[in-house]
Enzyme design. Sequence first.
Site, PDB file in Angstrom:
ATOM      1  N   TYR A  63       7.464  -2.662   5.100  1.00 42.30           N
ATOM      2  CA  TYR A  63       6.222  -2.632   4.313  1.00 42.30           C
ATOM      3  C   TYR A  63       6.544  -2.287   2.854  1.00 42.30           C
ATOM      4  O   TYR A  63       6.092  -2.944   1.913  1.00 42.30           O
ATOM      5  CB  TYR A  63       5.275  -1.587   4.913  1.00 42.30           C
ATOM      6  CG  TYR A  63       3.894  -1.620   4.332  1.00 42.30           C
ATOM      7  CD1 TYR A  63       2.886  -2.361   4.935  1.00 42.30           C
ATOM      8  CD2 TYR A  63       3.584  -0.924   3.172  1.00 42.30           C
ATOM      9  CE1 TYR A  63       1.618  -2.407   4.394  1.00 42.30           C
ATOM     10  CE2 TYR A  63       2.329  -0.965   2.619  1.00 42.30           C
ATOM     11  CZ  TYR A  63       1.342  -1.697   3.245  1.00 42.30           C
ATOM     12  OH  TYR A  63       0.082  -1.751   2.699  1.00 42.30           O
TER      13      TYR A  63
ATOM     14  N   HIS B 138      -0.742 -12.679   4.224  1.00 44.57           N
ATOM     15  CA  HIS B 138      -0.474 -13.390   2.968  1.00 44.57           C
ATOM     16  C   HIS B 138       1.029 -13.608   2.714  1.00 44.57           C
ATOM     17  O   HIS B 138       1.576 -13.275   1.671  1.00 44.57           O
ATOM     18  CB  HIS B 138      -1.205 -12.799   1.759  1.00 44.57           C
ATOM     19  CG  HIS B 138      -0.994 -11.354   1.426  1.00 44.57           C
ATOM     20  ND1 HIS B 138       0.247 -10.777   1.309  1.00 44.57           N
ATOM     21  CD2 HIS B 138      -1.884 -10.368   1.133  1.00 44.57           C
ATOM     22  CE1 HIS B 138       0.111  -9.512   0.959  1.00 44.57           C
ATOM     23  NE2 HIS B 138      -1.163  -9.232   0.869  1.00 44.57           N
TER      24      HIS B 138
ATOM     25  N   GLU C 207      -8.552  -4.455  -2.073  1.00 41.13           N
ATOM     26  CA  GLU C 207      -8.037  -5.640  -1.369  1.00 41.13           C
ATOM     27  C   GLU C 207      -8.857  -5.873  -0.090  1.00 41.13           C
ATOM     28  O   GLU C 207      -9.213  -4.924   0.624  1.00 41.13           O
ATOM     29  CB  GLU C 207      -6.539  -5.477  -1.056  1.00 41.13           C
ATOM     30  CG  GLU C 207      -5.924  -6.810  -0.693  1.00 41.13           C
ATOM     31  CD  GLU C 207      -4.393  -6.844  -0.751  1.00 41.13           C
ATOM     32  OE1 GLU C 207      -3.751  -5.797  -0.970  1.00 41.13           O
ATOM     33  OE2 GLU C 207      -3.838  -7.953  -0.563  1.00 41.13           O
TER      34      GLU C 207
ATOM     35  N   ASP D  43      -8.497  -6.652   2.932  1.00 45.99           N
ATOM     36  CA  ASP D  43      -8.193  -6.132   4.272  1.00 45.99           C
ATOM     37  C   ASP D  43      -8.821  -4.749   4.470  1.00 45.99           C
ATOM     38  O   ASP D  43      -8.935  -4.271   5.601  1.00 45.99           O
ATOM     39  CB  ASP D  43      -6.683  -6.099   4.553  1.00 45.99           C
ATOM     40  CG  ASP D  43      -5.858  -5.461   3.468  1.00 45.99           C
ATOM     41  OD1 ASP D  43      -6.253  -5.540   2.289  1.00 45.99           O
ATOM     42  OD2 ASP D  43      -4.809  -4.875   3.780  1.00 45.99           O
TER      43      ASP D  43
ATOM     44  N   HIS E   7      -2.847   1.391   6.836  1.00 41.49           N
ATOM     45  CA  HIS E   7      -2.245   0.557   7.883  1.00 41.49           C
ATOM     46  C   HIS E   7      -1.322   1.428   8.730  1.00 41.49           C
ATOM     47  O   HIS E   7      -0.588   2.275   8.191  1.00 41.49           O
ATOM     48  CB  HIS E   7      -1.376  -0.561   7.289  1.00 41.49           C
ATOM     49  CG  HIS E   7      -2.113  -1.554   6.445  1.00 41.49           C
ATOM     50  ND1 HIS E   7      -2.950  -2.507   6.966  1.00 41.49           N
ATOM     51  CD2 HIS E   7      -2.110  -1.753   5.101  1.00 41.49           C
ATOM     52  CE1 HIS E   7      -3.440  -3.252   5.986  1.00 41.49           C
ATOM     53  NE2 HIS E   7      -2.949  -2.808   4.853  1.00 41.49           N
TER      54      HIS E   7
ATOM     55  N   ASP F 291      -2.813   2.027   0.895  1.00 44.04           N
ATOM     56  CA  ASP F 291      -1.633   1.282   1.356  1.00 44.04           C
ATOM     57  C   ASP F 291      -0.341   2.109   1.340  1.00 44.04           C
ATOM     58  O   ASP F 291       0.605   1.803   2.081  1.00 44.04           O
ATOM     59  CB  ASP F 291      -1.416   0.041   0.482  1.00 44.04           C
ATOM     60  CG  ASP F 291      -2.335  -1.105   0.867  1.00 44.04           C
ATOM     61  OD1 ASP F 291      -2.916  -1.070   1.963  1.00 44.04           O
ATOM     62  OD2 ASP F 291      -2.454  -2.055   0.070  1.00 44.04           O
TER      63      ASP F 291
ATOM     64  N   HIS G 265      -1.150  -0.328  -4.994  1.00 40.29           N
ATOM     65  CA  HIS G 265      -0.429  -1.385  -5.662  1.00 40.29           C
ATOM     66  C   HIS G 265      -1.353  -2.346  -6.410  1.00 40.29           C
ATOM     67  O   HIS G 265      -0.898  -3.400  -6.872  1.00 40.29           O
ATOM     68  CB  HIS G 265       0.428  -2.148  -4.651  1.00 40.29           C
ATOM     69  CG  HIS G 265      -0.358  -2.938  -3.635  1.00 40.29           C
ATOM     70  ND1 HIS G 265      -0.107  -4.268  -3.408  1.00 40.29           N
ATOM     71  CD2 HIS G 265      -1.397  -2.630  -2.839  1.00 40.29           C
ATOM     72  CE1 HIS G 265      -0.938  -4.724  -2.491  1.00 40.29           C
ATOM     73  NE2 HIS G 265      -1.725  -3.751  -2.129  1.00 40.29           N
TER      74      HIS G 265
ATOM     75  N   HIS H 102      -9.319   1.213  -2.157  1.00 41.24           N
ATOM     76  CA  HIS H 102      -8.536   0.032  -2.542  1.00 41.24           C
ATOM     77  C   HIS H 102      -9.390  -1.218  -2.296  1.00 41.24           C
ATOM     78  O   HIS H 102      -9.981  -1.375  -1.229  1.00 41.24           O
ATOM     79  CB  HIS H 102      -7.257   0.013  -1.694  1.00 41.24           C
ATOM     80  CG  HIS H 102      -6.345  -1.134  -1.934  1.00 41.24           C
ATOM     81  ND1 HIS H 102      -6.290  -1.821  -3.124  1.00 41.24           N
ATOM     82  CD2 HIS H 102      -5.404  -1.715  -1.134  1.00 41.24           C
ATOM     83  CE1 HIS H 102      -5.373  -2.761  -3.032  1.00 41.24           C
ATOM     84  NE2 HIS H 102      -4.836  -2.732  -1.836  1.00 41.24           N
TER      85      HIS H 102
END
Length: 393
Positions: free
Chosen positions: A191, A24, A80, A82, A222, A163, A144, A78
């Site tokens: 990051y 993104h 999100e 991904d 990640h 994250d 986040h 989380h």
Amino acid sequence: MNSIEVKKGIYWVGSVDWNVRDFHGYTTSRGSSYNAYLIVDEKIALIDSVKHGFRQDMLAKIAEHVDPSKIDYVISNHTEPDHSGELLAVMQQAPQSQLIASAKGEKGLRQYYPGDYPCRVVKTGDTLNLGRYELSFINTPMLHWPDSMFTYLASEKLLFSMDAFGQHLASNQRFDVDVDFDILMHEAKTYYANIIMHLGSIVAKTLKAASELAIETVCPSHGVIWTKHLPDIISRYQDWCAFKPAGKVLVIYDSMWHSTEMMAEQIVAGATEEGVQAQLIRLPNHDLTNVVTEILDADAVVVGSPTLNNGMMPTVAAFLTYIKGLKPAKKIGFAFGSHGWSGGGAAQVGQEMEATGIEIVREPIVCQYRPDQAVLDQCLSAGKELAQHAKSC
Ligand code: FEO
């Protein structure tokens, strides 16, 4: 690539995305990984999943240890996509499974993935007993996303940190000790700068809360798992969330016919004469992801643009738009730039810089067509002043 045992009965079952280069808008020049973790106990739990498209890879790793249809709990740290992209696919294979998420997590997941699946909402202090292991949950809102939470396994001193502490780093190694330290820290910094920089006060609060827990291993969503270098990354996070400066001046600009470039070079020359680190960054030649990483620990950031149609160059506008959301703190700077028959570019840059949170320490330095010696001297002198500030921090 097979699954990896992190602790007894706890496995990394994620996917390495070797070839992703755009996340993104973040340029992931070393790829990434989407880390899911499987806990095989009397009850079976999966912590997070992988990005859509990596389902078979994850399921094959899970199947090395347990039939995926036996999963009892799917924990979402989380929302999100991904990490949640294949949650529903796992739950469809294990119809008895229950989703575990924060309140905001449940809301977001049901919007992303409509369906009639059971969900237990958890908050800080809630626990989930799997048999030998007992997990607990810690809400970390806005780290986040509003849904974000940590999952903690006290008996193993292990934190699943989603994250936080992540790195976009594709590797066939899973632990920090097995990858190059400098590359690891660079990717962790990149990051942090591009994903987390604007959340410094929340990071500081979370680090303080986490310091009260016994933690020896951190499994992020990640990149590699932190073990030996955990004290190093915690120390870096403390520096980054405080915007600890590195004695550095950045001169960021674009130019049409080299006039703004001549001014930029003089500012760098002034800073260099004072003996501080200074960098000349012409925007079209640099990736914004890397520029933002440099900004994180800069003392001074000056931005230049010639005037194009009464305003700044689109390259400079895109850069300022990107950093406005990331809110770089504790930096001084000013705008500069050349113009032709009418001005406006540098003034617009100055206004936008102020909106990013950079403290503007002087009016824009401008020139018409070509900078004369007086303007070049002004740029040299301004560069020296920035360097003196950097040395005093
Ligand atoms: Fe890696 Fe915020 O998702």
